[in-house]
Each structure stands twice: as structure tokens, then as C-alpha cells.
Design a protein around this motif. Sequence first.
Motif, short mmCIF file in Angstrom:
data_model
loop_
_atom_site.label_atom_id
_atom_site.label_comp_id
_atom_site.label_asym_id
_atom_site.label_seq_id
_atom_site.Cartn_x
_atom_site.Cartn_y
_atom_site.Cartn_z
N ALA A 221 0.85 -1.20 0.00
CA ALA A 221 0.00 0.00 0.00
C ALA A 221 0.88 1.24 0.00
CB ALA A 221 -0.92 0.00 1.22
N GLU A 222 0.38 2.30 -0.64
CA GLU A 222 1.09 3.58 -0.71
C GLU A 222 0.39 4.57 0.20
OE1 GLU A 222 2.58 6.87 -4.00
OE2 GLU A 222 1.59 5.04 -4.67
N HIS A 223 1.16 5.37 0.93
CA HIS A 223 0.61 6.35 1.85
C HIS A 223 -0.10 7.46 1.09
CE1 HIS A 223 0.53 9.46 5.02
NE2 HIS A 223 0.45 8.41 5.82
N PHE A 224 -1.28 7.86 1.57
CA PHE A 224 -2.06 8.93 0.96
C PHE A 224 -1.49 10.27 1.43
CE2 PHE A 224 -5.42 12.07 1.12
CZ PHE A 224 -5.96 11.96 -0.15
N SER A 225 -0.52 10.81 0.70
CA SER A 225 0.08 12.08 1.08
C SER A 225 0.93 12.59 -0.07
CB SER A 225 0.93 11.93 2.34
OG SER A 225 2.03 11.09 2.08
N TYR A 226 1.60 13.70 0.16
CA TYR A 226 2.43 14.31 -0.86
C TYR A 226 3.78 13.60 -1.02
CZ TYR A 226 4.66 16.44 3.18
OH TYR A 226 5.31 16.63 4.37
N PHE A 227 4.16 12.71 -0.11
CA PHE A 227 5.42 11.97 -0.24
C PHE A 227 5.11 10.51 -0.51
CE2 PHE A 227 4.22 11.74 4.20
CZ PHE A 227 4.49 10.42 4.54
N GLY B 254 -6.00 -8.69 4.02
CA GLY B 254 -7.11 -8.69 4.96
C GLY B 254 -6.72 -8.43 6.40
N ALA B 255 -5.56 -7.83 6.65
CA ALA B 255 -5.06 -7.63 8.02
C ALA B 255 -5.95 -6.71 8.85
CB ALA B 255 -3.65 -7.07 7.99
N ASN B 256 -6.64 -5.77 8.20
CA ASN B 256 -7.54 -4.86 8.90
C ASN B 256 -8.55 -4.30 7.91
OD1 ASN B 256 -6.38 -2.48 7.61
ND2 ASN B 256 -4.65 -2.71 8.99
N ASP B 257 -9.40 -3.39 8.34
CA ASP B 257 -10.46 -2.84 7.48
C ASP B 257 -9.93 -2.07 6.28
OD1 ASP B 257 -12.41 -3.90 9.10
OD2 ASP B 257 -12.77 -2.04 10.21
N CYS B 258 -8.68 -1.66 6.32
CA CYS B 258 -8.12 -0.87 5.22
C CYS B 258 -7.29 -1.71 4.24
CB CYS B 258 -7.28 0.27 5.79
SG CYS B 258 -8.27 1.51 6.62
N ILE B 259 -7.03 -2.95 4.58
CA ILE B 259 -6.24 -3.82 3.70
C ILE B 259 -7.17 -4.89 3.14
CG2 ILE B 259 -4.27 -5.39 3.54
CD1 ILE B 259 -3.44 -2.53 4.19
N PRO B 260 -7.42 -4.86 1.82
CA PRO B 260 -8.32 -5.86 1.22
C PRO B 260 -7.63 -7.23 1.11
CG PRO B 260 -7.37 -4.50 -0.50
CD PRO B 260 -6.90 -3.92 0.82
N GLN B 261 -8.40 -8.25 0.72
CA GLN B 261 -7.84 -9.57 0.47
C GLN B 261 -7.05 -9.59 -0.83
OE1 GLN B 261 -7.79 -12.35 2.31
NE2 GLN B 261 -8.90 -11.37 3.97
N ASP B 262 -7.43 -8.71 -1.76
CA ASP B 262 -6.85 -8.71 -3.09
C ASP B 262 -6.93 -7.30 -3.66
OD1 ASP B 262 -5.75 -10.04 -5.33
OD2 ASP B 262 -7.72 -10.18 -6.27
N VAL B 263 -5.93 -6.89 -4.44
CA VAL B 263 -5.95 -5.58 -5.10
C VAL B 263 -6.39 -5.79 -6.55
CG1 VAL B 263 -4.56 -3.60 -5.83
CG2 VAL B 263 -4.12 -4.69 -3.63
N TYR C 228 -9.92 13.76 5.20
CA TYR C 228 -9.02 12.70 4.74
C TYR C 228 -9.84 11.43 4.54
CZ TYR C 228 -4.39 14.73 5.16
OH TYR C 228 -3.26 15.46 4.95
N PRO C 229 -9.32 10.53 3.73
CA PRO C 229 -10.02 9.25 3.57
C PRO C 229 -9.95 8.44 4.86
CG PRO C 229 -7.95 9.25 2.36
CD PRO C 229 -8.13 10.62 2.91
N LYS C 230 -10.86 7.49 5.00
CA LYS C 230 -10.87 6.62 6.18
C LYS C 230 -9.54 5.85 6.27
CE LYS C 230 -12.96 2.56 8.16
NZ LYS C 230 -13.40 1.24 7.80
N CYS C 231 -9.04 5.42 5.13
CA CYS C 231 -7.82 4.62 5.07
C CYS C 231 -6.73 5.42 4.37
CB CYS C 231 -8.07 3.33 4.31
SG CYS C 231 -9.37 2.31 5.05
N ILE C 232 -5.63 5.69 5.08
CA ILE C 232 -4.57 6.52 4.51
C ILE C 232 -3.50 5.70 3.80
CG2 ILE C 232 -4.91 8.46 6.07
CD1 ILE C 232 -2.49 7.41 7.68
N TRP C 233 -3.60 4.37 3.85
CA TRP C 233 -2.71 3.50 3.08
C TRP C 233 -3.55 2.91 1.96
CZ3 TRP C 233 2.37 3.65 3.72
CH2 TRP C 233 2.86 4.08 4.95
N VAL C 234 -3.26 3.31 0.71
CA VAL C 234 -4.04 2.90 -0.45
C VAL C 234 -3.36 1.68 -1.10
CG1 VAL C 234 -4.97 3.61 -2.67
CG2 VAL C 234 -4.75 5.29 -0.83
N PRO C 235 -4.06 0.54 -1.15
CA PRO C 235 -3.47 -0.67 -1.74
C PRO C 235 -3.13 -0.46 -3.22
CG PRO C 235 -5.43 -1.20 -0.48
CD PRO C 235 -5.39 0.29 -0.61
N VAL C 236 -1.91 -0.85 -3.61
CA VAL C 236 -1.48 -0.66 -5.00
C VAL C 236 -1.05 -1.95 -5.68
CG1 VAL C 236 -0.86 1.77 -4.73
CG2 VAL C 236 0.87 0.03 -4.29
#
Length: 178
Positions: free
Chosen positions: A47-53, A62-71, A88-96
Amino acid sequence: MLRSAVALLASAALHGCSWYVYEASNRPIASNIAGRCFALRENAILAEHFSYFTAYMLNLSGANDCIPQDVTPTTKDEARYKLSGLKYPKCIWVPVANVAKETKFKVTTVTEQPHGRSGRCWKVEVTLITGESAGIKSGIPACHLDFTESELWVRMKSGHEYVEPLELSDRVTRPCTE
């Protein structure tokens, strides 16, 4: 006046000392993991952090509500990863990307970070060395305060005490050869 200035300076110095980040990769506490190769025992999500860096985090599927089983190509468009007005979004780590079981990585950096009265936490950074995401530098879940809903990849003696020297969980990873 001089007494006030000295008190202010001493306060600033003490405050600065309590918020250090200490490189520990070459210390005995990190000797079991730093510079070593490991392989994933389970599928993971990058996952990539939702920010300018740009910052990446590797976590179990599936580790938590923000990490899906599959991208999938539409994962990043889900509401939990999108801005809503000025919120901000609920999940700041966006699965890529999906990261397959048996993907190898090397622990590149271990740093110690203070968390006030809660104690210290470790930040462990890795570089993926096999698979489609090879070459990407990423963090892994290593601090109970940063990843409250995820299983930590660093073994713990108790809820707030790490095994020393640091070890990665046998459930999540296994040692490998490069």
C-alpha cells in the motif's frame, strides 16, 4: 530574567531528547533481522501512503479494514481510500499491488522511535527483492501504536514488550537465502 532563559533552554533541550529517532540497524538488538533475507509465508498487500510523499507499507492480505484480500484495478477507487470534501479518507494507506506468498525481502533499516509514556516502538523498513514489486522500499507492521488492528511482524513478549534481540514472526515470514 537569566533564570527564566536558562529554565526555558533546559526545558527545550529535555523535550528534544525525548523525541529522538535512533538508527539501530547496526546495534545488537537488530542483529537477528537487519541485513537479512526473509520470505513471506502468506500473500500480502503493498500500500502507498495517501500524502504528498511516497511511502509504502507491506501488510498481510485482509489484516484490517483498510487492507483488502486482493488488489484489483478498481480498489483505489473505493470510498474508503478517497477524499471527501476536506476530510481525509478513512484509510490513509491505499493498496497498489498484490505481493505473492514466498516473495523475498531484505530488512534494510531498523529505527527506534519513542512514544512517550507508551514506551518505544520499532520501525522496520524492507526492500522487496523478488516479484513484480522488486526494488520497492517499504515498512512492515512493527509497532502496536501504529498498527493497532494489524498483526505485528516483529515478535512480542507481551502487548508492549518486544522479544530482544528483535525477531520477525515465524507465522508471517521465514528466513531465506538471497
